[in-house]
Design an enzyme around this catalytic site. Structure first.
Site, mmCIF file in Angstrom:
data_model
loop_
_atom_site.group_PDB
_atom_site.id
_atom_site.type_symbol
_atom_site.label_atom_id
_atom_site.label_comp_id
_atom_site.label_asym_id
_atom_site.label_seq_id
_atom_site.Cartn_x
_atom_site.Cartn_y
_atom_site.Cartn_z
ATOM 1 N N ALA A 188 0.518 -1.208 -0.064
ATOM 2 C CA ALA A 188 0.480 0.157 -0.299
ATOM 3 C C ALA A 188 0.937 1.160 0.119
ATOM 4 C CB ALA A 188 -0.730 0.089 0.907
ATOM 5 N N ARG A 189 1.500 2.014 0.770
ATOM 6 C CA ARG A 189 2.255 3.273 1.241
ATOM 7 C C ARG A 189 3.437 2.256 2.352
ATOM 8 N NH1 ARG A 189 1.259 4.223 -3.078
ATOM 9 N NH2 ARG A 189 0.424 5.631 -3.473
ATOM 10 N N GLU A 222 11.467 6.241 -0.670
ATOM 11 C CA GLU A 222 11.751 5.520 -1.719
ATOM 12 C C GLU A 222 12.293 5.765 -3.023
ATOM 13 O OE1 GLU A 222 7.898 4.014 -3.440
ATOM 14 O OE2 GLU A 222 7.839 2.935 -1.634
ATOM 15 N N HIS A 250 8.561 -1.392 -5.502
ATOM 16 C CA HIS A 250 7.175 -0.927 -5.507
ATOM 17 C C HIS A 250 6.309 -0.464 -7.499
ATOM 18 C CE1 HIS A 250 4.716 3.226 -3.872
ATOM 19 N NE2 HIS A 250 4.199 2.774 -5.411
#
Ligand code: NAD
Length: 535
Positions: free
Chosen positions: A235-236, A265, A284
């Site tokens: 998700a995050r 990231e 990601h």
């Protein structure tokens, strides 16, 4: 005739998206990736719609002279590169194409779970280095295990469907999903995150990152999990506390983690998460499939043109998922929500503190954003002098300190689909409940606990009075003497008071309303003019 809509593609879009726009008879594509901020600001006002990916900054300066620009579509999910506040202030709709990546992201989360269960990452790694270790990498079967899904939105639900097909038991937690089960009873819903934890062999997160979700899996909540729980975050970054994850793995409380997203990231080159044997990492990749990338650019172009044509709103970021592509029942509830809000608005004499929308029935849940916004326009329209629209109504309500809450219940209620709007203002609470029956006509079935069954349309008068004999007769005589015909009337009693809801054939003269207001026993008289129902 020149095409109706000029669309500026200011970022490099997938060819399918560009071809889609070129194929539309009413659209002209201006494909100009690589503009500077100033160049974009100079030409943006000549276009009706703008499409970007993440490479273009749509700043307040870019939106300063919007000219004919009505919408910005992001081909993809994140809208960090678009100044939403500036767009909202100018009444420009910002939309993303989040739905287009749902399947790809759900499949990635599922792939991570399978890889965790069977040690794919680590065993692949050792074979690369010349090894062949079959005992060390004995895995566990998914079938029969319990998956805990945190966040039961688009992606969470898609993962759950796949897990059910794999023979897993699925449990879920989502505070904005008010039902004891989901997916036709196949998923048990828990009311608290902490309740779900002791039941899950695998935990997968599909929530937005915000103050409630940041670090929700941490030292304390890990302790409530099953020993050896395996966790997935696609998700995050930050939803699973990175600081607490490695100690949980070292102690054996966590049996392994798969992460597609990170606090920063990319994560630092020396981050232990990159190399820990029990942590499987991907950069990601959730939405990184050819299909999703094509779908996001076609999706963004489709959504943009639909909005410009007035056909519908989907994926709206600053309009709460407003949709006009509703099925007939949803459309009737959207119309009813505005009628209900306008009917109850005159009863609110103080500032509104909180509005709660209760939507009963699965069919209404997917229209929640639209219902909420149309009702707010009905509720606030009379009280504010700013023109309200679906883009600005929610931020304006929030700026004024009005708390908004939407509760959806999947199962239909006893009366089928039902919408309730509850407004807290000062010490008082007003509540109105509506339904649409099989005859397709909207009904108000309750106002402030007074039961009724009345079609909210045309000129209506609400009279709150002491429940004493003779009041109804008095009201009837006053209307008769003023030559105003009462077309329909509902009377409902509660304790010592009664609420009369009248539908009139025409507008009552001011003098009649004033006379009624001064009659003994009459506490309040409110007049509301609603649109007639379409024939
Ligand atoms: P969604 O809005 O459809 O679903 C999110 C769900 O989370 C909603 O049902 C909401 O009610 C629920 N929720 C909100 N707060 C919660 C809380 N405190 N506890 C539990 N549930 C809560 O979103 P989606 O499209 O399913 O996306 C889910 C997440 O996946 C988002 O964070 C999105 O940014 C992320 N995402 C990641 C990738 C990737 O490349 N890895 C791609 C797409 C989306």
């Amino acid at each position: 005739m020149p095409p109706a809509f000029k669309i500026l593609a200011a970022d490099k879009l997938a060819d399918e998206g560009l071809a889609f726009i070129r194929d539309q008879k009413d659209a002209e594509l201006v494909n100009k990736p690589g503009l500077t901020e100033q160049q974009l600001a100079d030409i943006i006002g000549e276009h009706d719609g703008l499409i970007v990916r993440s490479g273009v900054q749509v700043t307040a300066a870019v939106l300063d002279r919007p000219g004919r620009l009505r919408a910005v579509a992001r081909a993809g999910v994140g809208v960090d590169n678009i100044d939403i506040e500036a767009a909202t202030a100018k009444g420009i709709l910002v939309m993303n194409s989040a739905e287009a990546s749902t399947t790809s992201t759900a499949e990635h989360a599922f792939a991570l779970m399978m890889a965790l269960a069977r040690n794919i990452g680590q065993s692949y790694h050792t074979m690369h280095e010349g090894g062949w270790d079959r005992n060390k990498f004995q895995g566990s079967q998914l079938s029969g295990k319990t998956l805990g899904v945190v966040g039961f939105g688009r992606i969470g639900r898609t993962v759950a469907e796949r897990a059910v097909a794999f023979g897993m038991k699925v449990v879920a937690y989502d505070p904005f999903f008010n039902a004891s089960t989901a997916l036709d009873g196949k998923v048990k819903m828990y009311g608290e995150f902490t309740e779900l934890l002791p039941h899950s062999d695998f935990l997968t997160f599909h929530v937005p990152l915000n103050d409630q979700t940041r670090g929700m899996l941490n030292k304390q909540t890990f302790a409530l999990c099953r020993q050896g729980v395996r966790v997935i975050n696609a998700a995050r970054g930050g939803i699973i506390s990175e600081a607490d994850l490695l100690p949980a793995i070292e102690s054996g409380q966590c049996g392994g983690a798969a992460l597609d997203v990170f606090d920063t990231e990319p994560p630092p080159a020396d981050s232990p998460l990159r190399t820990h044997p029990k942590v499987l990492v991907t950069p990601h990749l959730g939405a990184s499939t050819l299909e999703a990338q094509r779908a996001v650019s076609v999706g963004a172009a489709t959504a943009l043109l639909e909005y410009l044509r007035g056909e519908g709103i989907s994926g709206a970021v600053n309009a709460g998922g407003v949709r006009l592509d509703l099925d007939p029942i949803q459309a009737r509830f959207v119309d009813l929500s505005q009628r209900m809000a306008r009917l109850i608005a005159p009863m609110l004499c103080q500032g509104i503190d909180r509005v709660t929308f209760e939507l009963t029935g699965k069919q209404l849940a997917s229209a929640a954003g639209t219902i909420e916004r149309m009702a707010l326009i009905g509720l606030l329209g009379k009280h504010l002098d700013v023109p309200l629209n679906v883009v600005n109504v929610k931020p304006i309500a929030e700026q004024r300190g009005i708390a908004l809450r939407t509760v959806t219940t999947e199962e239909d209620g006893l009366g089928g689909l039902e919408l309730a709007i509850e407004i807290e203002h000062g010490e008082e609470t007003c509540r109105i409940v509506g339904r649409v029956y099989n005859d397709d006509r909207p009904r108000v079935v309750q106002i402030n606990g007074y039961h009724m069954d009345i079609v909210p349309a045309g000129v209506m008068v609400l009279i709150l009075n002491e429940d004493t004999p003779g009041t109804v007769g008095l009201v009837g005589t006053d209307f008769g003497q003023a030559g105003v015909n009462i077309a329909d009337m509902a009377i409902s009693r509660r304790q010592t008071k009664a609420l009369m809801t009248l539908k009139l054939d025409g507008e009552p003269p001011e003098a009649l309303i004033n006379r009624l207001r001064h009659r003994p026993g009459i506490l309040k008289v409110m007049i509301v003019k609603l649109p007639e129902l379409p024939q």
